[in-house]
Design an enzyme around this catalytic site. Structure first.
Site, mmCIF file in Angstrom:
data_model
loop_
_atom_site.group_PDB
_atom_site.id
_atom_site.type_symbol
_atom_site.label_atom_id
_atom_site.label_comp_id
_atom_site.label_asym_id
_atom_site.label_seq_id
_atom_site.Cartn_x
_atom_site.Cartn_y
_atom_site.Cartn_z
ATOM 1 N N SER A 97 0.837 -1.210 0.000
ATOM 2 C CA SER A 97 0.000 0.000 0.000
ATOM 3 C C SER A 97 0.876 1.266 0.000
ATOM 4 O O SER A 97 0.489 2.285 -0.565
ATOM 5 C CB SER A 97 -0.976 0.004 1.179
ATOM 6 N N ASN A 98 2.067 1.181 0.597
ATOM 7 C CA ASN A 98 2.979 2.338 0.530
ATOM 8 C C ASN A 98 3.521 2.531 -0.886
ATOM 9 O O ASN A 98 3.683 3.665 -1.338
ATOM 10 C CB ASN A 98 4.125 2.186 1.533
ATOM 11 N N LYS A 116 23.919 -13.088 0.358
ATOM 12 C CA LYS A 116 24.240 -12.280 -0.839
ATOM 13 C C LYS A 116 23.017 -11.462 -1.300
ATOM 14 O O LYS A 116 23.028 -10.865 -2.383
ATOM 15 C CB LYS A 116 24.697 -13.191 -1.989
ATOM 16 N N LEU A 169 19.014 -4.743 5.015
ATOM 17 C CA LEU A 169 20.087 -4.528 4.039
ATOM 18 C C LEU A 169 21.416 -4.441 4.780
ATOM 19 O O LEU A 169 21.496 -3.893 5.879
ATOM 20 C CB LEU A 169 19.840 -3.246 3.247
ATOM 21 N N ASN A 192 13.587 4.351 4.665
ATOM 22 C CA ASN A 192 12.652 3.317 5.104
ATOM 23 C C ASN A 192 11.478 3.982 5.810
ATOM 24 O O ASN A 192 11.653 5.002 6.481
ATOM 25 C CB ASN A 192 13.370 2.386 6.096
ATOM 26 N N HIS A 238 8.804 3.325 8.770
ATOM 27 C CA HIS A 238 8.601 2.429 9.906
ATOM 28 C C HIS A 238 7.314 2.850 10.633
ATOM 29 O O HIS A 238 7.098 4.039 10.863
ATOM 30 C CB HIS A 238 9.799 2.485 10.858
ATOM 31 N N VAL A 279 19.664 -1.339 12.701
ATOM 32 C CA VAL A 279 18.260 -1.534 12.310
ATOM 33 C C VAL A 279 17.400 -0.382 12.838
ATOM 34 O O VAL A 279 17.362 -0.127 14.044
ATOM 35 C CB VAL A 279 17.722 -2.896 12.835
ATOM 36 N N ASP A 280 16.733 0.316 11.929
ATOM 37 C CA ASP A 280 15.885 1.480 12.248
ATOM 38 C C ASP A 280 16.682 2.594 12.956
ATOM 39 O O ASP A 280 16.106 3.386 13.705
ATOM 40 C CB ASP A 280 14.677 1.084 13.118
ATOM 41 N N GLU A 287 1.202 7.025 6.932
ATOM 42 C CA GLU A 287 2.368 6.560 6.161
ATOM 43 C C GLU A 287 2.220 6.945 4.690
ATOM 44 O O GLU A 287 3.179 7.362 4.039
ATOM 45 C CB GLU A 287 2.510 5.037 6.259
#
Ligand code: GAR
Length: 203
Positions: free
Chosen positions: A13-14, A65, A90, A104, A106, A146-147, A176
């Site tokens: 939806s984003n 990878k 990532l 990103n 969140h 992370v975040d 969002e």
């Protein structure tokens, strides 16, 4: 034309909010490709409807990878990578090649309710359990933590006593869908300066 790649893991939806913002003239960029973290997710169908190139780069197939494969697909092809409901992490060279060029969304007010295992409904369940009166969403740069990258934009929504996690999710998602295109537009127009871990939005 400013070019973006969108990474997604679910309904998308984003991603749709990006397509819609482009279509209604609020976002001046082209979605060059959509990369899904697995086959069969609706985000890939949304991309195909728009005749956008799609790829699937799954952990199952690429293991450690995965990020390198995504780098191979995107390097030299896009100006920005947008994680729009992308639930994998990532790592490695892509974070250097695309420093301050990966963002990103969140579904909480970082640094609350984020980090390891805090994604999707886990976030909203934790929000309900905690008793906080407000939550929201954040768009931030992606780095090794992370975040943990610099926060670009945040929006707040109330949490009511009667709410369940789905109610909160719906309220947050609506924000969002406005916040992510807004952050991309700021980046397109070079309105964002990163100073240490803080973002200054240039007027
Ligand atoms: C969104 O709420 C997004 O913020 C969240 O996953 C959902 C995806 O929805 N992302 C994370 O939790 C990342 N840590 P969508 O597929 O409909 O865009």
């Amino acid at each position: 034309m400013f070019k973006i790649a969108v990474l997604a893991s679910g309904g998308g939806s984003n991603l749709q909010s990006i397509f819609d913002s482009i279509d209604n003239g609020n976002l001046n960029c082209s979605v060059e490709m959509v990369i899904g973290s697995k086959e069969g997710i609706f985000a890939l169908d949304r991309a195909k409807t728009k005749e956008v190139e799609t790829h699937v780069v799954s952990r199952k197939e690429y293991g450690n990878k995965t990020s390198d494969k995504i780098l191979e697909l995107t390097k030299g092809k896009v100006d920005l990578i947008v994680l729009a409901g992308y639930l994998s992490i990532l790592e490695g060279d892509i974070l250097k090649e695309f420093k301050n060029k990966i963002i990103n969304i969140h579904p909480s007010l970082i640094p609350a309710f984020c980090g390891d295992k805090m994604y999707g409904m886990n976030v909203h369940n934790a929000v309900i359990k905690s008793g906080v009166k407000f939550t929201g969403c954040s768009v931030h740069f992606v780095n090794e933590e992370v975040d943990g990258g610099a926060i670009i934009l945040q929006e707040v929504v109330p949490v009511n006593f009667e709410d369940n996690a789905e109610d909160v999710q719906k309220r947050v998602l609506a924000e969002e869908h406005k916040l992510l295109p807004k952050a991309i537009e700021l980046l397109i127009n070079d309105k964002i300066q990163v100073v240490d871990k803080r973002v200054n939005i240039v007027k």
